[in-house]
Each structure stands twice: as C-alpha cells, then as structure tokens.
Design a protein around this motif. Structure first.
Motif, PDB file in Angstrom:
ATOM      1  N   ILE A  39       0.848  -1.208   0.000  1.00 57.71           N
ATOM      2  CA  ILE A  39       0.000   0.000   0.000  1.00 57.71           C
ATOM      3  C   ILE A  39       0.876   1.248   0.000  1.00 57.71           C
ATOM      4  CG2 ILE A  39      -1.827   1.281   1.204  1.00 57.71           C
ATOM      5  CD1 ILE A  39      -2.848  -1.385   2.297  1.00 57.71           C
ATOM      6  N   ILE A  40       1.920   1.263   0.855  1.00 59.62           N
ATOM      7  CA  ILE A  40       2.812   2.439   0.927  1.00 59.62           C
ATOM      8  C   ILE A  40       3.424   2.703  -0.461  1.00 59.62           C
ATOM      9  CG2 ILE A  40       5.130   3.114   1.734  1.00 59.62           C
ATOM     10  CD1 ILE A  40       3.348   3.930   3.834  1.00 59.62           C
ATOM     11  N   ASN A  41       3.841   1.637  -1.142  1.00 57.72           N
ATOM     12  CA  ASN A  41       4.438   1.834  -2.475  1.00 57.72           C
ATOM     13  C   ASN A  41       3.424   2.427  -3.456  1.00 57.72           C
ATOM     14  OD1 ASN A  41       6.934   1.029  -1.738  1.00 57.72           O
ATOM     15  ND2 ASN A  41       6.608  -1.134  -2.254  1.00 57.72           N
ATOM     16  N   GLN A  42       2.177   1.963  -3.366  1.00 61.22           N
ATOM     17  CA  GLN A  42       1.136   2.524  -4.245  1.00 61.22           C
ATOM     18  C   GLN A  42       0.938   4.009  -3.945  1.00 61.22           C
ATOM     19  OE1 GLN A  42      -0.385   0.577  -6.656  1.00 61.22           O
ATOM     20  NE2 GLN A  42       1.125  -0.890  -5.887  1.00 61.22           N
ATOM     21  N   VAL A  43       0.893   4.322  -2.635  1.00 63.14           N
ATOM     22  CA  VAL A  43       0.667   5.720  -2.246  1.00 63.14           C
ATOM     23  C   VAL A  43       1.793   6.587  -2.790  1.00 63.14           C
ATOM     24  CG1 VAL A  43       0.328   7.309  -0.307  1.00 63.14           C
ATOM     25  CG2 VAL A  43      -0.440   4.977  -0.108  1.00 63.14           C
ATOM     26  N   LYS A  44       3.022   6.091  -2.659  1.00 63.20           N
ATOM     27  CA  LYS A  44       4.160   6.891  -3.130  1.00 63.20           C
ATOM     28  C   LYS A  44       4.043   7.158  -4.630  1.00 63.20           C
ATOM     29  CE  LYS A  44       7.651   6.020   0.322  1.00 63.20           C
ATOM     30  NZ  LYS A  44       8.858   5.314   0.677  1.00 63.20           N
ATOM     31  N   GLN A  45       3.624   6.131  -5.363  1.00 63.20           N
ATOM     32  CA  GLN A  45       3.487   6.322  -6.818  1.00 63.20           C
ATOM     33  C   GLN A  45       2.407   7.370  -7.125  1.00 63.20           C
ATOM     34  OE1 GLN A  45       2.872   2.529  -8.765  1.00 63.20           O
ATOM     35  NE2 GLN A  45       4.644   1.663  -7.717  1.00 63.20           N
ATOM     36  N   VAL A  46       1.293   7.280  -6.376  1.00 66.10           N
ATOM     37  CA  VAL A  46       0.204   8.239  -6.599  1.00 66.10           C
ATOM     38  C   VAL A  46       0.704   9.652  -6.303  1.00 66.10           C
ATOM     39  CG1 VAL A  46      -2.043   9.006  -5.750  1.00 66.10           C
ATOM     40  CG2 VAL A  46      -1.638   6.592  -6.143  1.00 66.10           C
ATOM     41  N   ARG A  48       0.974  12.847  -8.756  1.00 59.86           N
ATOM     42  CA  ARG A  48       0.240  14.070  -8.443  1.00 59.86           C
ATOM     43  C   ARG A  48       1.179  15.281  -8.458  1.00 59.86           C
ATOM     44  NH1 ARG A  48      -4.490  15.585  -5.509  1.00 59.86           N
ATOM     45  NH2 ARG A  48      -5.397  13.620  -6.192  1.00 59.86           N
ATOM     46  N   VAL A  49       2.380  15.088  -7.906  1.00 56.45           N
ATOM     47  CA  VAL A  49       3.338  16.199  -7.850  1.00 56.45           C
ATOM     48  C   VAL A  49       3.706  16.622  -9.277  1.00 56.45           C
ATOM     49  CG1 VAL A  49       5.688  16.861  -7.153  1.00 56.45           C
ATOM     50  CG2 VAL A  49       4.222  15.611  -5.572  1.00 56.45           C
ATOM     51  N   ILE A  50       3.912  15.642 -10.155  1.00 59.22           N
ATOM     52  CA  ILE A  50       4.243  15.973 -11.557  1.00 59.22           C
ATOM     53  C   ILE A  50       3.087  16.745 -12.183  1.00 59.22           C
ATOM     54  CG2 ILE A  50       4.665  14.975 -13.868  1.00 59.22           C
ATOM     55  CD1 ILE A  50       6.138  12.681 -12.344  1.00 59.22           C
ATOM     56  N   ARG A  51       1.856  16.251 -11.908  1.00 61.29           N
ATOM     57  CA  ARG A  51       0.685  16.915 -12.498  1.00 61.29           C
ATOM     58  C   ARG A  51       0.544  18.351 -11.995  1.00 61.29           C
ATOM     59  NH1 ARG A  51      -4.597  13.755 -11.666  1.00 61.29           N
ATOM     60  NH2 ARG A  51      -5.265  15.538 -10.455  1.00 61.29           N
ATOM     61  N   ILE A  52       0.801  18.526 -10.686  1.00 57.22           N
ATOM     62  CA  ILE A  52       0.668  19.889 -10.127  1.00 57.22           C
ATOM     63  C   ILE A  52       1.641  20.823 -10.840  1.00 57.22           C
ATOM     64  CG2 ILE A  52       0.969  21.325  -8.059  1.00 57.22           C
ATOM     65  CD1 ILE A  52       0.274  18.835  -6.388  1.00 57.22           C
ATOM     66  N   ARG A  60      -7.866  22.631  -9.756  1.00 62.64           N
ATOM     67  CA  ARG A  60      -7.169  21.497  -9.167  1.00 62.64           C
ATOM     68  C   ARG A  60      -8.144  20.583  -8.433  1.00 62.64           C
ATOM     69  NH1 ARG A  60      -2.833  22.843  -5.135  1.00 62.64           N
ATOM     70  NH2 ARG A  60      -4.572  23.980  -4.243  1.00 62.64           N
ATOM     71  N   ARG A  61      -7.823  19.300  -8.367  1.00 61.46           N
ATOM     72  CA  ARG A  61      -8.672  18.388  -7.615  1.00 61.46           C
ATOM     73  C   ARG A  61      -8.470  18.668  -6.121  1.00 61.46           C
ATOM     74  NH1 ARG A  61     -10.090  12.352  -8.660  1.00 61.46           N
ATOM     75  NH2 ARG A  61     -10.660  11.689  -6.594  1.00 61.46           N
ATOM     76  N   LEU A 100      -0.588  17.791   0.546  1.00 62.42           N
ATOM     77  CA  LEU A 100       0.555  18.131  -0.328  1.00 62.42           C
ATOM     78  C   LEU A 100       0.817  19.639  -0.332  1.00 62.42           C
ATOM     79  CD1 LEU A 100       0.140  15.796  -3.417  1.00 62.42           C
ATOM     80  CD2 LEU A 100       1.901  15.709  -1.670  1.00 62.42           C
ATOM     81  N   ASP A 101      -0.206  20.405  -0.061  1.00 61.52           N
ATOM     82  CA  ASP A 101      -0.017  21.860  -0.011  1.00 61.52           C
ATOM     83  C   ASP A 101       0.955  22.261   1.096  1.00 61.52           C
ATOM     84  OD1 ASP A 101      -1.664  22.207  -2.127  1.00 61.52           O
ATOM     85  OD2 ASP A 101      -3.434  22.761  -0.972  1.00 61.52           O
ATOM     86  N   ALA A 102       1.144  21.393   2.087  1.00 64.87           N
ATOM     87  CA  ALA A 102       2.033  21.743   3.207  1.00 64.87           C
ATOM     88  C   ALA A 102       3.352  20.978   3.141  1.00 64.87           C
ATOM     89  CB  ALA A 102       1.324  21.435   4.517  1.00 64.87           C
TER      90      ALA A 102
END
Ligand code: HEM
Length: 552
Positions: free
Chosen positions: A292-299, A303-307, A316-317, A325-327
């Motif tokens: 799960i942690i690996n999946q979260v990291k990929q997500v 997301r960071v690339i998309r931002i 933005r979503r 992520l804003d913090a």
C-alpha cells in the motif's frame, strides 16, 4: 558435561520455559468480550474487564501496581504459569494478572475524573499512545499521526487538523456523494432480496478513502477483488499484539532494540531480493503494508508531476491528498529546532505514511458503524420511522439536494449515531495513553512507561453516567442531556482524539440519509446470526443480513 555447555543448556532451558509460559498465558483470551456480548478481547488486546467506579479506581491502581511487581518477578522464575493455572477460573484475579502482563502495568480505568486528568488536564504527560514496537519500526519520516509522539506528533497534528476543517470538508463532500451513488446503484440490484449490507458498506468506505485520500477513482462496488480492499483487510485480520515477537518485547522490553534490528533486517532482505531476483520474489506476496505504501508513493509522485505541469490550472482536484501536499517540503524537518518549519510543514514521506493510515483508519471504522446503524434500524422500526421523518423534511426543504451544512443540521440523526457508537463502540484499543513523564494522577504516582487503558464499555454502560434510562436500552434522546465529557469515548478524548470525526460523520450521515430516503430497512431471517461481534483490531459483526423495501 563441560561447565560452558551446562550454562548454555540451562540458559536455553530457561528461555524455553519463558517462551512456554508466555505462550500459555498469551492464549488466555479472557471473558471480557463474552461478558459484553462479543468474542475475542483478551489479555493482549488491552480491553480488559473492570467495573470500578468512583473510589474503586484507587483500589484498582494499588492492586495493579502490586501485582505488576509480583508478576514481573514471577514471570522470570516461572511461577506465573502456576499462578495462571491456579487462578484461571477466578475472573477477578485473572483481571489483575492481565494488567500485570508483560513487564509494565496497564491500568484499566473507568473513573471519569481520573481519565479527565490523563486525557485532558495532564495531556502533556500522556501524549503517547501505547503501541507495539512493530508500529514504530519505520524510519522517522514514515511515522504517521497515529504512531508519532511528542513534538513530532504535535507538528503533524498541526498540519493535518486544517485538512479536516469544516471549510475543507465541504470541498470533499461531493467526492463522498459520488461514492454513495455507486452504492445506491448496487443496492438497486438487491431490492427485496436478503443480503449482507456490511459488505457493500466496506466497499463504499474504501471507495471514499481511495477517491478522497489517494485521489484515485476506484469502483469497489463492481471491482470486488481490487487489491486495495484485499490488502487492507489483512490489517484487521491479525492482531499485532498476538505476533510472537511483540509478545516477547512486552515480556522482555530490553530485547526490543534487537527485535527491531531483526525485523528491519528481514524487511531489507526482502526488499533487496525483490530488487535482485524479481522473478523469484514474485512468487511471494508483497507484505500488504509495503504494497500500500508503495502505491501511495506512486500516486503522490504522479500528483506532484501533475501539479507542476498544471501550475496555473485553478481547477485542481481538492481532496485530502492535495490538502496535505499543499504543506509539503522535501527538506528534513527538525521538530524541536525549527519553529518555523515545525508549525507548518510536512515531509513528503510523511504524507505517504498518513495517507496510508487514513486508509486503515477510515475503512473498517466507518463501515462497521454503518453496519451497526443498519442492524438497529432493521430491528427498531420506531427509530427508523423517526429518522425517516427527519430525512424527508430535509429533502422537502432543500428540493432533494443534500450537502455538508444540511446534513449537519439533522438533530435526530446525530443523536442516533451517537447512541449507536455508545452501545457499539468500535476502536477500543486505539484509545490508550502511555505516561511520558512521571506524574501524580488523583493522588497516585504514575511512572514513565505505564499505560492507561480506558475501560470504554464499562463507561458506556454505566447507569450513573448514562441514566435514568437503562444504558442497555437504545435511547438516542439520552444524548440531549449533558453528560460527563469522559462518559463517551467512541472517538477517544482530548487533544489526541480522532482527527477524522467530522469526515466520518459526514460520510455516515450522507449515506444513511440517502439510503433511508429511498428505502426502508427490514431484518433478514439471519440478522441475529450475522450480528455476532468479534474483536481483533476493531469490534465488528460478521454480517448484517437485511432486506430493502422501496418507499412509496
Ligand atoms: C466512525 C468512524 C471512526 C471511529 C469510530 C474512529 C475512532 C477513533 C479512535 C477511538 C481513535 C483514537 C483516539 C484517542 O486515542 O483518543 C482514532 C484516532 C484516529 N483516527 Fe479515527 N475513527 C473513525 C474514523 C476516522 C476517519 C474517517 C479517519 C481519517 C480519514 C480517521 C483518522 C484517525 C487518525 C489519524 C487518528 C489518530 C489521531 C492522533 O493520534 O492524533 N478516523 N479514531
């Protein structure tokens, strides 16, 4: 035999004896759960029997302390086994023995003033939660809000609190509504059939977490083998305190650094092999937590690339992931030294770890609450009718549009959910505090490392706290009377209570309002057989068999 061999032999014998004692004692699931109408709570679960009120707490603490010292010595000379065999039939003695288990005392307390001191007034001395060493294994930035302590916890809570503020929750409520749409579609297929609604609730709460915390659009109602739901289920199937290494660390705390090193080495070995010999390792299933942690990291990376690529995009979503992520910062955070960073920032790995924990925290708790609500509604038609009246009025007032503010104004719904959680609290074991600095509580010296475990079921069923109506009866209106703040602990208490309360209540209320507006819940033939509750990590029923009847 040479003296060296003799010493080794004796040492091995003693170790075996300790392991044996430990094993036997650890199997002693106590009768607490059985007394309270569910199975499974035992010595190691922390939810132990107790019925003390008022002055009785003093007696309890004294007894626990004395027994702790005795039992620690006894454990090492093997006498605990004898104690266990002799006293097993006597629940009261087992209760004290249970408190003394391991080498630290656990005070099981149902005195509200004592708990108020620990959870609120003296929080500075009790900011930690009691957790097995395996929950604190990860490197610093991977520790989440649930496991963090001291300044580390304070900073994380400071960053996460606004994520669950009313303003932010209003922004995430459309996401929750979308997931309920999928539930309602599925339910349509089940009209007038007997089925287990708990399974559908689990898929709903997993969808909600994936959509709102992960930012990924899942469809658990139709994709029933989705690995997120399958892997998360593992966490609720195994109690960490039943793992042999964890038991060993309680019995011999000085072994903890060695055990930590051992577990770290095993994880490193697995990770290394996965990298060096992927085809061989593919035969083994990845540890669910790591997966799960690996999946979260990929997500998060995506997301960071998309931002970055959509820097100027104002559409933005808005989900929990984005709010955290804003913090975010990629700098190392020093909790004590950097006031500025400490007050506002999150390390990017901490985001992954917290998203992971939201998944665990938001999945089983909320679905189980919905399951208990449905059980009550199916078996208490008078309560269901009252709730439906309130829901219908709300729909009529707002032309069928329900949002965060509107559902928050439902008085009876609020009383109803509180009463469900009073009678069927779910996450009892999450509510514990470990003493960080020696202190005096209600005239009793509590030492560093001592554990305070509120006896939540005793509190929730205490006639003095919940009367005059019998606490064993389901009476939502009892919550209209002001009670002692420690009388209700379904979401914990004090500065370290559940951070997701408002999120959970929004999800529960939206789901129940939409369901009960369209349908009436009727009991299935197997409703009582299904509603057998067991405790592993949380207390949950096997199933809730109901029928849904379309309302005119
Ligand atoms: C009906 C649903 C829920 C129940 C009954 C529940 C219950 C609890 C309880 C009893 C605690 C321990 C509090 C304490 O020690 O005083 C807790 C902590 C926590 N819960 Fe919940 N919870 C629910 C839903 C959620 C949701 C939906 C989330 C997040 C999405 C969440 C996130 C957390 C976190 C992060 C903590 C740790 C807080 C800290 O240590 O500062 N919970 N919850």
């Amino acid at each position: 035999m040479a003296p060296k061999q003799l010493i080794l032999g004796v040492a091995a014998g003693v170790l075996l004896l300790i392991a044996f004692i430990f094993y036997v004692v650890a199997q002693a699931d106590e009768s607490y759960g059985v007394l309270r109408g569910f199975e499974g709570a035992g010595l190691w679960s922390g939810t132990l029997p107790g019925n003390c009120q008022g002055d009785d707490v003093c007696h309890k603490i004294k007894a626990a302390r004395a027994f702790f010292i005795m039992a620690t010595i006894a454990a090492f000379i093997g006498a605990l086994l004898l104690l266990y065999i002799v006293f097993r039939p006597h629940p009261k003695v087992m209760y004290y023995a249970a408190i003394a288990m391991g080498t630290r005392p656990i005070y099981v307390v149902s005195d509200v003033e004592f708990l108020h001191e620990v959870f609120v007034k003296q929080f500075a001395c009790f900011h930690s939660r009691h957790l097995p060493f395996t929950a604190r294994l990860k490197s610093r930035n991977l520790i989440n809000l649930f496991g963090a302590n001291g300044d580390h916890w304070r900073r994380q809570r400071h960053v996460i609190n606004p994520t669950f503020s009313t303003t932010k929750l209003k922004l995430t409520s459309p996401i929750v509504n979308e997931c309920i749409d999928a539930l309602m579609n599925k339910i349509q297929e089940k009209e007038n059939q007997e089925f287990d609604i708990y399974t559908l609730y689990k898929r709903l709460t997993m969808d909600v977490i994936c959509h709102s915390a992960f930012g990924i659009d899942t469809d658990m109602q139709n994709d029933i083998d989705n690995p997120f739901i399958v892997k998360t289920a593992y966490f609720f199937a195994v109690h960490p305190e039943r793992i042999f290494l964890v038991k060993l660390s309680y019995l011999m705390p000085w072994l903890t650094p060695i055990l930590t090193l051992f577990v770290h080495s095993i994880i490193a070995l697995f990770n290394g092999l996965r990298y060096l010999a992927p085809s061989f390792m593919n035969q083994f299933e990845e540890i669910p937590g790591m997966w799960i942690i690996n999946q979260v990291k990929q997500v998060i990376e995506a997301r960071v690339i998309r931002i970055k690529s959509e820097a100027n995009n104002k559409q933005r979503r808005i989900d929990l992931l984005q709010l955290m992520l804003d913090a975010v910062t990629s700098n190392e955070i020093k909790d004590k030294n950097d006031e500025n960073l400490m007050s506002k920032r999150f390390h990017q790995d901490e985001v992954a770890s917290n998203v992971f924990f939201f998944m665990i925290a938001g999945f089983e708790t909320t679905s189980t609450t919905l399951a208990s609500c449905s059980y009550i509604l199916a078996t208490r038609f008078d309560i269901q009718t009252k709730l439906q009246t309130e829901i219908d009025e709300l729909y009529a007032e707002h032309n069928g549009e329900l949002d965060y503010d509107r559902i928050n104004n439902m008085t009876y719904m609020d009383l109803f959910i509180r009463e469900v959680l009073r009678m069927f609290p779910i996450a009892l074991q999450a509510v514990s505090r470990e003493c960080n600095t020696e202190t005096i509580v209600c005239n009793y010296k509590i030492e560093k490392g001592d554990v305070i475990q509120p006896d939540i079921l005793t509190l929730h069923y205490d006639p003095q706290l919940w009367g005059p109506d019998d606490p064993y009866l389901f009476v939502p209106e009892r919550h209209l009377t002001r009670r002692h703040p420690m009388a209700f602990m379904a979401f914990g208490q004090g500065p370290r209570n559940c951070v997701g309360i408002r999120f959970a209540l929004m999800e529960l209320k939206l789901c129940l309002a939409r369901l009960l507006h369209q349908y009436s819940i009727l009991p299935g033939k197997q409703i009582e057989q299904g509603f057998i509750r067991r405790e592993i990590l949380v207390i949950q029923p096997d199933a809730v068999y109901i029928k849904l009847e379309k309302r005119c």
